[in-house]
Design a protein around this motif. Structure first.
Motif, PDB file in Angstrom:
ATOM      1  N   LEU A 166       0.827  -1.198   0.000  1.00 38.66           N
ATOM      2  CA  LEU A 166       0.000   0.000   0.000  1.00 38.66           C
ATOM      3  C   LEU A 166       0.864   1.252   0.000  1.00 38.66           C
ATOM      4  N   ALA A 167       0.421   2.267  -0.708  1.00 48.43           N
ATOM      5  CA  ALA A 167       1.133   3.541  -0.713  1.00 48.43           C
ATOM      6  C   ALA A 167       1.202   4.091   0.710  1.00 48.43           C
ATOM      7  N   PRO A 168       2.391   4.469   1.174  1.00 50.05           N
ATOM      8  CA  PRO A 168       2.534   4.896   2.573  1.00 50.05           C
ATOM      9  C   PRO A 168       1.713   6.128   2.926  1.00 50.05           C
TER      10      PRO A 168
ATOM     11  N   TYR B 127       1.775  -2.993   4.209  1.00 49.57           N
ATOM     12  CA  TYR B 127       1.853  -4.355   3.691  1.00 49.57           C
ATOM     13  C   TYR B 127       0.773  -5.197   4.349  1.00 49.57           C
ATOM     14  N   ILE B 128      -0.039  -5.849   3.533  1.00 45.16           N
ATOM     15  CA  ILE B 128      -1.047  -6.764   4.075  1.00 45.16           C
ATOM     16  C   ILE B 128      -1.063  -8.025   3.209  1.00 45.16           C
ATOM     17  N   LEU B 129      -1.733  -9.048   3.687  1.00 43.16           N
ATOM     18  CA  LEU B 129      -1.989 -10.234   2.888  1.00 43.16           C
ATOM     19  C   LEU B 129      -3.459 -10.220   2.487  1.00 43.16           C
ATOM     20  N   GLY B 130      -3.697 -10.335   1.191  1.00 44.00           N
ATOM     21  CA  GLY B 130      -5.067 -10.296   0.694  1.00 44.00           C
ATOM     22  C   GLY B 130      -5.516 -11.644   0.176  1.00 44.00           C
ATOM     23  N   GLN B 131      -6.799 -11.915   0.310  1.00 38.68           N
ATOM     24  CA  GLN B 131      -7.426 -13.115  -0.240  1.00 38.68           C
ATOM     25  C   GLN B 131      -8.141 -12.717  -1.529  1.00 38.68           C
ATOM     26  N   SER B 132      -7.696 -13.256  -2.662  1.00 41.94           N
ATOM     27  CA  SER B 132      -8.292 -12.809  -3.915  1.00 41.94           C
ATOM     28  C   SER B 132      -8.707 -13.979  -4.797  1.00 41.94           C
TER      29      SER B 132
ATOM     30  N   LEU C 215      -9.485   8.991  -9.462  1.00 41.36           N
ATOM     31  CA  LEU C 215      -9.042   7.816  -8.722  1.00 41.36           C
ATOM     32  C   LEU C 215      -7.523   7.664  -8.812  1.00 41.36           C
ATOM     33  N   LYS C 216      -6.954   7.153  -7.737  1.00 43.78           N
ATOM     34  CA  LYS C 216      -5.516   6.923  -7.662  1.00 43.78           C
ATOM     35  C   LYS C 216      -5.268   5.501  -7.182  1.00 43.78           C
ATOM     36  N   VAL C 217      -4.419   4.781  -7.898  1.00 45.64           N
ATOM     37  CA  VAL C 217      -4.039   3.435  -7.449  1.00 45.64           C
ATOM     38  C   VAL C 217      -3.136   3.573  -6.220  1.00 45.64           C
ATOM     39  N   VAL C 218      -3.526   2.915  -5.123  1.00 40.38           N
ATOM     40  CA  VAL C 218      -2.771   3.014  -3.873  1.00 40.38           C
ATOM     41  C   VAL C 218      -2.377   1.649  -3.336  1.00 40.38           C
TER      42      VAL C 218
END
Length: 250
Positions: free
Chosen positions: A159-161, A173-178, A191-194
């Protein structure tokens, strides 16, 4: 605005006779989301976009203090100028697409805090004029050729700080379930990608001035840390409080 916080949770459709296993799986995740929201003090209204259509969905969510647009099937390519023929194409629900897009656009107009999850994240992008990659070949975003209960896969997300999402989730930093085969191509206006997956593909967006956030992963998944979903719901509550203060100040 009453003292009770009203959360609208919008799913795609109530019945999938052609895909009962997927329906059970999707419904169980949304059940979990609703349960956590209610534990956090939200009064939840759960509605199906395909069943209601645009006018009735707008009416059903008009008084919501915050909104969650949930996951589900691919968005019909007509809404973002994509090709009608693409790899991995499944059933489309254009009535639901149009209705959810309208809800996002109204939220943008009136300032309603809104969170999009997976398909909901993509709906946000399309609602602001963005486009999608119709099929990705990158591994690690879903488990292919396995029973539905094993479709989700875990991967890191950076993730953007300086993003609101990093602040909400307590780190970069995370763990995602996708479980997805499409991603944002061109971000919509404002919109901004973060957030980015392990391979650099977009995984989260925020609006630069509105309380609208999208995550490509599933924080409501059974295997996701419950604190992740709680934090995102808390982020909606914080955005709602900030909006209330702005209205009082005005």
């Amino acid at each position: 605005m009453s003292n009770e916080r009203e959360l609208a949770v919008i799913e795609v459709v109530s019945q999938r006779p052609h895909a009962r296993a997927y329906e059970r799986y999707t419904r169980a995740m949304i059940d979990g989301l609703v349960a956590r929201a209610e534990l956090a003090g939200w009064s939840v209204t759960r509605v199906c976009a395909e069943d209601l259509g645009t006018d009735r969905l707008l009416a059903a969510t008009r008084d919501a203090d915050a909104i969650v647009v949930c996951g589900g099937e691919d968005i019909d390519p007509r809404f973002y100028g994509g090709s009608e023929v693409y790899e991995g194409r499944g059933k489309h629900y254009p009535t639901a697409d149009a209705a959810q897009i309208a809800v996002v656009q109204r939220a943008a107009t009136v300032g309603t805090p809104l969170l999009g999850i997976c398909r909901g994240h993509q709906i946000i992008n399309v609602a602001f004029g963005g486009s999608l990659v119709e099929h990705i070949e990158h591994p690690g975003h879903r488990n292919e050729f396995l029973p539905i209960e094993y479709l989700l896969t875990e991967h890191p997300v950076s993730l953007a700080p300086d993003s609101g999402l990093a602040e909400t989730l307590g780190g970069e930093y995370i763990l995602g379930q996708s479980a997805h085969h499409q991603v944002i191509e061109t971000p919509g206006e404002g919109l901004k990608v973060v957030g980015w997956a392990h391979d650099g593909l977009p995984e989260a967006v925020e609006h630069t001035s509105l309380p609208i956030t999208g995550v490509q992963w599933h924080p409501e998944a059974p295997a996701a840390p419950v604190e992740q979903l709680d934090a995102l719901l808390g982020g909606l509550a914080a955005q709602l409080s900030a909006r209330s203060r702005e209205l009082v100040a005005a």
